[in-house]
Scaffold this active site. Structure first.
Site, PDB file in Angstrom:
ATOM      1  N   ARG A 167     -66.958  -9.767  24.912  1.00  0.00           N
ATOM      2  CA  ARG A 167     -68.384 -10.068  24.725  1.00  0.00           C
ATOM      3  C   ARG A 167     -68.829 -11.401  25.324  1.00  0.00           C
ATOM      4  O   ARG A 167     -69.972 -11.588  25.669  1.00  0.00           O
ATOM      5  CB  ARG A 167     -68.728 -10.025  23.238  1.00  0.00           C
ATOM      6  N   LYS A 195     -53.524   0.172  16.915  1.00  0.00           N
ATOM      7  CA  LYS A 195     -53.660   0.327  15.485  1.00  0.00           C
ATOM      8  C   LYS A 195     -54.478  -0.839  14.931  1.00  0.00           C
ATOM      9  O   LYS A 195     -54.552  -1.856  15.615  1.00  0.00           O
ATOM     10  CB  LYS A 195     -52.294   0.429  14.810  1.00  0.00           C
ATOM     11  N   HIS A 250     -46.298   0.419  18.400  1.00  0.00           N
ATOM     12  CA  HIS A 250     -45.443  -0.308  19.347  1.00  0.00           C
ATOM     13  C   HIS A 250     -43.960  -0.175  19.013  1.00  0.00           C
ATOM     14  O   HIS A 250     -43.111  -0.427  19.854  1.00  0.00           O
ATOM     15  CB  HIS A 250     -45.881  -1.771  19.488  1.00  0.00           C
ATOM     16  N   LYS A 270     -39.963   0.095  21.429  1.00  0.00           N
ATOM     17  CA  LYS A 270     -38.812  -0.806  21.293  1.00  0.00           C
ATOM     18  C   LYS A 270     -37.559  -0.113  21.824  1.00  0.00           C
ATOM     19  O   LYS A 270     -37.319   1.049  21.528  1.00  0.00           O
ATOM     20  CB  LYS A 270     -38.610  -1.197  19.821  1.00  0.00           C
ATOM     21  N   GLU A 298     -39.720  -9.252   7.595  1.00  0.00           N
ATOM     22  CA  GLU A 298     -40.263 -10.344   8.418  1.00  0.00           C
ATOM     23  C   GLU A 298     -40.194 -11.642   7.631  1.00  0.00           C
ATOM     24  O   GLU A 298     -40.437 -11.645   6.421  1.00  0.00           O
ATOM     25  CB  GLU A 298     -41.727 -10.061   8.754  1.00  0.00           C
ATOM     26  N   ASP A 338     -50.220  -1.291   6.686  1.00  0.00           N
ATOM     27  CA  ASP A 338     -49.935  -2.064   7.898  1.00  0.00           C
ATOM     28  C   ASP A 338     -48.610  -1.645   8.542  1.00  0.00           C
ATOM     29  O   ASP A 338     -48.491  -1.634   9.762  1.00  0.00           O
ATOM     30  CB  ASP A 338     -49.886  -3.558   7.533  1.00  0.00           C
ATOM     31  N   HIS A 393     -45.109   2.339  11.510  1.00  0.00           N
ATOM     32  CA  HIS A 393     -43.773   2.009  12.027  1.00  0.00           C
ATOM     33  C   HIS A 393     -42.640   2.648  11.208  1.00  0.00           C
ATOM     34  O   HIS A 393     -41.726   3.258  11.763  1.00  0.00           O
ATOM     35  CB  HIS A 393     -43.566   0.493  12.058  1.00  0.00           C
TER      36      HIS A 393
HETATM   37  C1  BG6 Z   1     -47.729  -4.960  13.384  1.00  0.00           C
HETATM   38  C2  BG6 Z   1     -48.240  -5.385  12.027  1.00  0.00           C
HETATM   39  O1  BG6 Z   1     -48.056  -3.616  13.621  1.00  0.00           O
HETATM   40  O2  BG6 Z   1     -46.315  -5.116  13.434  1.00  0.00           O
HETATM   41  C3  BG6 Z   1     -47.839  -6.835  11.759  1.00  0.00           C
HETATM   42  O3  BG6 Z   1     -49.648  -5.257  11.992  1.00  0.00           O
HETATM   43  C4  BG6 Z   1     -46.349  -7.015  11.924  1.00  0.00           C
HETATM   44  O4  BG6 Z   1     -48.231  -7.227  10.438  1.00  0.00           O
HETATM   45  C5  BG6 Z   1     -45.875  -6.445  13.262  1.00  0.00           C
HETATM   46  O5  BG6 Z   1     -46.074  -8.396  11.851  1.00  0.00           O
HETATM   47  C6  BG6 Z   1     -44.358  -6.455  13.338  1.00  0.00           C
HETATM   48  O6  BG6 Z   1     -43.955  -6.125  14.635  1.00  0.00           O
HETATM   49  P1  BG6 Z   1     -42.559  -6.599  15.214  1.00  0.00           P
HETATM   50  O7  BG6 Z   1     -42.512  -6.007  16.574  1.00  0.00           O
HETATM   51  O8  BG6 Z   1     -42.583  -8.104  15.219  1.00  0.00           O
HETATM   52  O9  BG6 Z   1     -41.504  -6.062  14.278  1.00  0.00           O
END
Ligand code: BG6
Length: 489
Positions: free
Chosen positions: A50, A149, A179, A183, A217, A236, A241
């Protein structure tokens, strides 16, 4: 290094081009692909956002982001000059007619090429952007659209997004990102299962006692706290995932690597998940939220303090006992857990095999442990198989578990590309296998919505855990009740 498959000349329009995802992930990924000569000279990356920025102002932002986000030694001036020459900037507000006209002018009249719209924006803009592209005649049969997402916050909102996009693009043109599917080690799960005959006879209830999936994490929610508070760990991380990991682990062998063959098998797993009813919530789910603690010697704040002391009912940790109701997996619990501010960044799948059917080694004297297969996703990607072995020595007979340990980094000795490098190239090549089909996303939401409803009905409380631990003690009880423990060493 695996062979690089070239991609056709493209125009990639990144909506949300000044945002965090573009700067932290997409542009560094494209820089790497350009550095490896995978991008053709005439291809263009068009950042759309924007703000009224000049091309030079935008390039200055990209250069700064690359210097910050690439690892030492990866940024070099020659690659940057080439990469910068491919980048353009377009001011684009989805609701501004003039902006669409300018974007159309930039896109039209450059000859045939693959045109991809990457929507790295808030999902509320997905529909308006797709419509804008359609009304301005910027979509043809070879165009593709990539959706980041979160794809909705429940089944209903996901359906609305899918409907809106479906009015502009055919399903085969839509690439929904998870994503984790990009991996390397997640793809290695396919290699492990279907590139080896060794595991398949064991990959079932007769040989496996339980499966544990951890995606931990050490980071907190940082600058995303307001967004995160509306979402929580289940939406999330689990809806996408962790569900994908469960599916790839548990699915039947597909007939080929064809995108629909793989996705057809994954969706059967999603449809076989036993719903978690309000009566199951106490024994099959745990929600947690971090209080202050220490990670790597540093004190970190509690979630509620990051939120500015506001009231919250959001979980930053979730553990679930998932049951798959089919012939292969009936009776094998899948324990999954994920959380923020845990002890370390650590993701792995642990497969615990059954005890030996009859031990010739008396229990009082020998500690025979069941075999274990550990698939480490990150960091230190690799596979470890634990077997019982005899301790060497001339006298007596002692047994001890030993690990056959394969570290991918040591074995292959190459840089592990970021998931986005592969996913972007797959979009440009027109291969949707590593993306989620509409029915998959919706089936995952359907199951997750059931958990959320059951939490609401049973008023499931959120347990506290100290930052820097493996989560609330209730997560240990989840397995303890079944006579099991999390594998944590
Ligand atoms: C994202 C989440 O999809 O994946 C985040 O929204 C998370 O909260 C992240 O931190 C983790 O991805 P990775 O690749 O670091 O395991």
């Amino acid at each position: 290094m695996a062979q690089l498959v070239p991609v056709e000349t493209f125009d990639l329009v990144i909506f949300g081009g000044t945002g965090d995802l573009a700067m932290r992930k997409l542009l560094p990924a494209l820089y790497h692909r350009d550095r490896d000569d995978q991008i053709t000279p005439d291809s263009r990356i068009i950042a759309a956002s924007r703000g009224a920025l000049s091309r030079d102002e935008y390039l200055a932002l990209v250069e700064e982001a690359l210097r910050r986000n690439l690892t030492d030694g990866e940024f070099d001036d020659a690659t940057w000059q080439t990469f910068a020459s491919r980048i353009h900037y377009a001011q684009a507000d989805a609701f501004e007619h003039d902006h669409w006209a300018q974007l159309a002018e930039l896109l039209n009249g450059v000859g045939a090429r693959v045109r991809v719209a990457y929507l790295a924006t808030a999902p509320s803009l997905f529909g308006p952007i797709a419509k804008g592209l359609k009304h301005n005649h910027l979509i043809d049969h070879s165009s593709r659209i990539v959706l980041e997402k979160p794809l909705g916050r429940d089944l209903e909102s996901a359906r609305e997004i899918n409907e809106a996009i479906g009015e502009c693009y055919a399903e085969h043109q839509i690439y929904r990102i998870d994503h984790y599917l990009g991996k390397e080690t997640v793809q290695n799960l396919l290699a492990l299962r279907f590139g080896n005959s060794l595991f398949e006879p064991l990959w079932r209830r007769s040989a496996i006692d339980n499966v544990q999936i951890t995606v931990a994490e050490d980071l907190g929610v940082g600058g995303r706290v307001e967004f995160y508070d509306r979402v929580g760990a289940l939406r999330d991380m689990v809806q996408n995932h962790l569900m994908q990991l469960v599916c790839l682990f548990a699915m039947e062998p597909p007939s080929s690597l064809d995108h629909n063959a793989v996705r057809d098998e994954k969706i059967k797993v999603l449809r076989s998940l036993k719903p978690i009813s309000p009566a199951d919530v106490g024994t099959s789910t745990v929600r947690g939220r971090y209080t202050s603690g220490a990670i790597g010697g540093e004190t970190v704040a509690a979630y509620v303090d990051e939120l500015g002391g506001a009231e919250s009912s959001t979980e930053t940790f979730v553990a679930l006992k998932i049951e798959i109701e089919n012939w292969r997996w009936s009776g094998v619990p899948f324990y999954v857990r994920t959380g923020k501010r845990l002890k370390a960044k650590h993701s792995e799948i642990v497969v615990q095999f059954q005890d030996v059917p009859h031990s010739i080694f008396p229990e009082q004297q020998f500690n025979v442990k069941p075999n274990m297969l550990r698939i480490r996703l990150q960091p230190d990607e690799g596979v470890q198989l634990t077997i019982m072995a005899k301790e060497p020595g001339p006298g007596g007979f002692d047994l001890r578990p030993v690990a056959l340990d394969l570290s991918f980094a040591e074995t292959f000795g190459v840089r592990y590309p970021d998931a986005y490098e592969r996913l972007l190239m797959e979009v440009l090549r027109g291969n949707p296998a590593l993306f989620m089909r509409r029915d998959e996303v919706e089936a995952a939401w359907q199951w997750v919505d059931g958990v959320i409803d059951s939490w609401a009905t049973s008023k499931q409380k959120v347990e506290s855990y100290v930052a820097g631990t493996w989560g609330p003690s209730a997560a240990a009880s989840l397995l303890d009740r079944d006579g099991r423990t999390w594998v944590e060493d």
